[in-house]
Scaffold this motif. Structure first.
Motif, PDB file in Angstrom:
ATOM      1  N   LYS A  71      62.207  18.202  86.804  1.00  0.00           N
ATOM      2  CA  LYS A  71      61.062  17.859  87.667  1.00  0.00           C
ATOM      3  C   LYS A  71      60.620  16.407  87.492  1.00  0.00           C
ATOM      4  CE  LYS A  71      60.459  21.799  89.699  1.00  0.00           C
ATOM      5  NZ  LYS A  71      60.867  21.922  91.087  1.00  0.00           N
ATOM      6  N   LYS A  88      60.587  13.581  90.488  1.00  0.00           N
ATOM      7  CA  LYS A  88      59.417  12.762  90.819  1.00  0.00           C
ATOM      8  C   LYS A  88      59.767  11.273  90.763  1.00  0.00           C
ATOM      9  CE  LYS A  88      55.796  16.012  89.462  1.00  0.00           C
ATOM     10  NZ  LYS A  88      55.545  16.482  90.785  1.00  0.00           N
ATOM     11  N   TRP A 130      61.999  10.474  93.879  1.00  0.00           N
ATOM     12  CA  TRP A 130      61.485  10.877  95.190  1.00  0.00           C
ATOM     13  C   TRP A 130      61.101   9.674  96.055  1.00  0.00           C
ATOM     14  CZ3 TRP A 130      61.763  14.923  98.129  1.00  0.00           C
ATOM     15  CH2 TRP A 130      60.959  14.969  99.264  1.00  0.00           C
ATOM     16  N   GLU A 181      58.335  16.742  97.346  1.00  0.00           N
ATOM     17  CA  GLU A 181      58.977  16.632  96.029  1.00  0.00           C
ATOM     18  C   GLU A 181      58.895  17.910  95.203  1.00  0.00           C
ATOM     19  OE1 GLU A 181      56.235  14.304  92.960  1.00  0.00           O
ATOM     20  OE2 GLU A 181      56.388  13.246  94.876  1.00  0.00           O
ATOM     21  N   ASP A 182      58.078  18.860  95.635  1.00  0.00           N
ATOM     22  CA  ASP A 182      57.998  20.149  94.946  1.00  0.00           C
ATOM     23  C   ASP A 182      58.855  21.221  95.619  1.00  0.00           C
ATOM     24  OD1 ASP A 182      56.211  19.288  92.919  1.00  0.00           O
ATOM     25  OD2 ASP A 182      54.577  19.382  94.379  1.00  0.00           O
TER      26      ASP A 182
END
Length: 178
Positions: free
Chosen positions: A108, A112, A115, A127-128
């Motif tokens: 993750k 990030k 992104w 981005e999630d």
């Protein structure tokens, strides 16, 4: 040596190793106008090729991509982690061929970091988006074709060479290895 380079009045071949090799690879890859990501290269099947853009090329020479977890490329990397990346900077120079090993993660923090808002075209939840994966390609070797002094000088040398009937080529090429 090939017949073209035998006619050259100057050396047009230089292998690069270690940091020098990865610096050249990063320079050419970042300047490239196109990149083709090839997977399935060691399976004995025809390899798969698709255009992709690296999101980042770090100082270690690693190339970072974002991809969907249900993509064909992720499936192919799961079966065969060896990949080939082909870069082209212009019609006349800045060519790069990189072999490496790919690994996929759902890191993750890295997502990030990599992104960009335009990626929402493919990852509609931003981005999630749960489908986003990170592909890290660690180069093992490569080959480059470039020119020594820029496109303008290379073009002038070609014109003079053609007028004189001599091979005056400003190109440089060589292997890139760790």
């Amino acid at each position: 040596m090939d017949s073209i380079n035998q006619q050259q009045p100057e050396n047009n071949f230089e292998n690069l190793e270690g940091n020098e090799a990865w610096k050249k690879m990063k320079e050419l890859a970042e300047a490239a106008s196109s990149c083709f990501f090839c997977s399935n290269i060691k399976t004995g099947l025809p390899f798969s090729t698709r255009p992709m853009s690296p999101q980042k090329i770090d100082d270690n020479g690693d190339l970072w991509f974002l991809s969907a977890d249900d993509s064909h490329k992720n499936e192919e990397i799961g079966k065969d982690p060896f990949v080939q990346l082909l870069f082209q900077g212009s019609a006349h120079s800045d060519f790069l061929n990189v072999y490496g090993t790919a690994e996929i993660s759902k890191d993750k923090e890295k997502i990030k970091e990599l992104w960009q808002p335009i990626l929402k075209t493919w990852f509609t939840e931003g981005e999630d988006d749960p489908r986003i994966t990170v592909i890290k390609v660690t180069p093992t070797q490569g080959y480059y074709w470039d020119n020594k002094h820029g496109n303008a000088i290379a073009f002038v040398k070609q014109l003079v060479g053609a007028a004189l009937g001599k091979t005056l080529d400003d190109s440089i090429e060589g292997k890139l290895e760790a």
